[in-house]
Design a protein around this motif. Structure first.
Motif, PDB file in Angstrom:
ATOM      1  N   GLU A  58      -4.765 -10.771 -11.289  1.00 13.70           N
ATOM      2  CA  GLU A  58      -5.338  -9.663 -12.055  1.00 13.70           C
ATOM      3  C   GLU A  58      -5.086  -9.922 -13.533  1.00 13.70           C
TER       4      GLU A  58
ATOM      5  N   ALA B  23       3.274  -1.746  -7.350  1.00 19.18           N
ATOM      6  CA  ALA B  23       2.499  -0.532  -7.116  1.00 19.18           C
ATOM      7  C   ALA B  23       2.895   0.183  -5.838  1.00 19.18           C
ATOM      8  N   SER B  24       3.570  -0.489  -4.910  1.00 18.81           N
ATOM      9  CA  SER B  24       4.000   0.150  -3.664  1.00 18.81           C
ATOM     10  C   SER B  24       5.289  -0.510  -3.189  1.00 18.81           C
TER      11      SER B  24
ATOM     12  N   ASP C 299     -12.130  -3.556   1.859  1.00 15.48           N
ATOM     13  CA  ASP C 299     -11.402  -2.368   1.403  1.00 15.48           C
ATOM     14  C   ASP C 299      -9.962  -2.387   1.909  1.00 15.48           C
TER      15      ASP C 299
ATOM     16  N   SER D  46      -4.530  -1.221 -11.604  1.00 14.58           N
ATOM     17  CA  SER D  46      -4.059  -2.411 -10.898  1.00 14.58           C
ATOM     18  C   SER D  46      -3.719  -2.078  -9.456  1.00 14.58           C
ATOM     19  N   ARG D  47      -4.010  -2.991  -8.561  1.00 12.91           N
ATOM     20  CA  ARG D  47      -3.605  -2.853  -7.173  1.00 12.91           C
ATOM     21  C   ARG D  47      -2.163  -3.299  -6.955  1.00 12.91           C
ATOM     22  N   LEU D  48      -1.588  -3.954  -7.977  1.00 15.96           N
ATOM     23  CA  LEU D  48      -0.326  -4.648  -7.762  1.00 15.96           C
ATOM     24  C   LEU D  48       0.854  -4.073  -8.529  1.00 15.96           C
TER      25      LEU D  48
ATOM     26  N   GLU E  37      -2.177 -13.103  -3.330  1.00 14.00           N
ATOM     27  CA  GLU E  37      -3.111 -12.111  -3.858  1.00 14.00           C
ATOM     28  C   GLU E  37      -3.945 -12.716  -4.978  1.00 14.00           C
TER      29      GLU E  37
ATOM     30  N   GLY F 137       0.822  -1.204   0.000  1.00 13.32           N
ATOM     31  CA  GLY F 137       0.000   0.000   0.000  1.00 13.32           C
ATOM     32  C   GLY F 137       0.856   1.255   0.000  1.00 13.32           C
TER      33      GLY F 137
ATOM     34  N   GLY G 226      -7.996  -4.941  -0.084  1.00 15.09           N
ATOM     35  CA  GLY G 226      -7.775  -4.464  -1.437  1.00 15.09           C
ATOM     36  C   GLY G 226      -6.681  -3.412  -1.515  1.00 15.09           C
ATOM     37  N   ALA G 227      -6.653  -2.496  -0.549  1.00 18.30           N
ATOM     38  CA  ALA G 227      -5.692  -1.399  -0.596  1.00 18.30           C
ATOM     39  C   ALA G 227      -4.334  -1.767  -0.012  1.00 18.30           C
TER      40      ALA G 227
END
Length: 493
Positions: free
Chosen positions: A142, A104-105, A50, A159-161, A139, A37, A53-54
């Motif tokens: 996607e 993503a993070s 939530d 994408s979250r990833l 996870e 995140g 997901g985040a």
């Protein structure tokens, strides 16, 4: 993101967008470690789904995800999350000479992630298309299918990833070369992601960031005791209280550091905070102890969890049922099955005398919060219920009075300020939050020439408010200063 589906009618329901609601007193903010995140960026969540997901599913390395789970399992509705991390790097893999696929993070969570890219040139089947599949351990997969080559980077922002990052500022619009063959395939593995524990500087930044959020009324730091010890821990807590206390709109829920196992050690820690001697600062915090035993989220069994997240959820639940002016105690915690340690009654009395709010195992009721005091020894600042009533009034008065900041200082302005604050206090009186059988017994608002003499700075208006909470009969005194050069200031006296 696309997925396969059977023919027929498919309905998708999306939650309506919700904005900040500064008048609420049931919203919490959590500062701590998560699997992934954004770092240092506040994210608003309204369910456990939530959170996952985040910030990803819990991996057992931190307490914050468990605290958030406890918050929502105890009927908390809204929370903000600030991920705190030391220096960290995201995992990545070079795709082409001009583009890399980057997690993503930051963090080691994406090491070993596999990204497959498939390209198909224009044909009778359709225009050129790119399909991206992302697999990260732990996870959900996607899949982004049918992307136009020039839109891959933009579409992957959903994408979250992962993200698609150009190697330079002048990179081509499409990662697919113009002379590409009819089909191409890439299989990438992300590496190089690193983690490091947060230090005092990172927590200090998070403390400052949460103060900028108008909505939270509860503050929890579930990992603080594990991340900072000794003087660093004590100094950070005092810094936090120094930021929160002047706001007069939120309460810090503190956990005893996990390395303090005996009652004497807990009392020594609480005493070190109390010895700071500032009753106003100490009134901004309540300590809940001992830690809880909750079901593990990684597999069978139980694990120890700080109590602050579950208590924040209970406070939110009772807030909705009874209002902020009632003591959030004598109520059962959910999603916890035991205490880490049970103290004999003489030791419980010692902790209670030190203003440590206890969680007790009560026969037939489960785990019950058994205390509603702040750390302050000042009788006027001792009770959590009174502090939360004050927080509610301050939030409401700010909203009512803020539109008057740039008005001309005149009797009409002072009358408008009295009317605005009186309407807020009347509502509190009608809900039973204030003492007395008549409004004049419950509160008093003074904004006239007695506290605004002619020789006073004409750019400032002073409004004094006396409020009597329901029980016990102790008074809260507020002073409003409306200044054209500094806006609205609320001061507790």
């Amino acid at each position: 993101m696309t997925s396969a589906a059977l023919p027929g009618v498919s309905l998708t329901f999306e939650r309506a967008a919700t904005g900040d609601e500064p008048l609420r007193t049931d919203v919490a903010v959590f500062l701590g470690r998560t699997r992934r995140g954004p770092v240092g960026e506040a994210v608003r969540v309204e369910s456990w789904n939530d959170v996952v997901g985040a910030f990803g599913p819990p991996d057992g390395t931190s307490a914050t995800p468990y605290a958030l789970r406890g918050f929502f399992e105890n009927d908390g509705r809204t929370a903000w999350v600030l991920r705190v991390s030391g220096p960290a790097e995201p995992a990545s893999a070079q795709w082409t000479d001009d583009y890399s696929v980057v997690a993503a993070s930051p963090g080691a969570w994406a090491n070993g992630a596999r990204v497959s890219v498939r390209y198909r040139a224009s044909s009778v089947a359709g225009p050129p298309a790119v399909t991206v599949r992302v697999l990260v351990p732990g996870e959900p997969a996607e899949i982004f299918a049918g992307l136009a080559p020039g839109e891959v980077a933009d579409r992957l922002t959903a994408s979250r990833l992962v993200r698609l990052v150009p190697s330079g500022p002048e990179g081509p619009a499409s990662p697919i070369p113009p002379d590409a063959p009819l089909s191409m395939a890439w299989d990438l593995t992300l590496t190089g992601g690193t983690d490091s524990p947060p230090g005092r500087a990172e927590y200090t930044s998070a403390v400052t960031a949460q103060a900028e959020l108008p909505e939270p009324a509860l503050v929890a730091l579930p990992d603080l005791g594990a991340d900072l010890t000794g003087d660093d821990h004590l100094d950070l807590v005092l810094t936090l209280l120094g930021v929160v206390a002047p706001l007069l709109d939120r309460l810090v829920l503190l956990d005893v550091p996990p390395n303090l196992s005996t009652v004497d050690q807990v009392l020594g820690w609480a005493g070190a905070l109390a010895d700071f001697g500032d009753a106003a600062l100490l009134s901004a915090a309540a300590v809940y102890h001992p830690p809880l035993r909750a079901p593990s989220l990684e597999g069978p069994g139980l694990r120890t969890v700080p109590a602050s997240g579950h208590v924040a959820g209970l406070v939110a639940r009772l807030d909705a049922e009874r209002g902020a002016a009632h003591t959030p105690a004598n109520a059962t915690l959910l999603d916890a099955v035991d205490l880490e340690v049970e103290y004999p009654e003489p030791q419980l009395l010692r902790l209670f005398d030190a203003n440590v709010d206890l969680v007790r195992c009560v026969r037939g009721r489960g785990l019950v919060v058994w205390g509603g005091r702040t750390l302050s020894g000042d009788p006027h600042r001792r009770y959590v219920a009174h502090r939360r009533l004050l927080h509610l009034l301050v939030r409401a008065i700010r909203r009512a009075a803020a539109p008057l900041v740039f008005e001309v200082n005149s009797p009409e302005l002072r009358l408008a300020l009295v009317r605005a604050t009186t309407s807020v206090l009347l509502e509190a009186f009608r809900t039973g939050a204030l003492a007395g059988s008549r409004p004049e017994d419950a509160f008093r608002v003074v904004c006239d020439e007695s506290n605004n003499p002619p020789e006073q700075d004409p750019g400032q208006v002073v409004c004094e408010i006396d409020v009597a909470p329901g029980v016990p009969m102790e008074f809260i005194r507020l002073r409003l200063v409306l200044g054209q050069d500094r806006g609205l200031e609320v001061i507790e006296q």
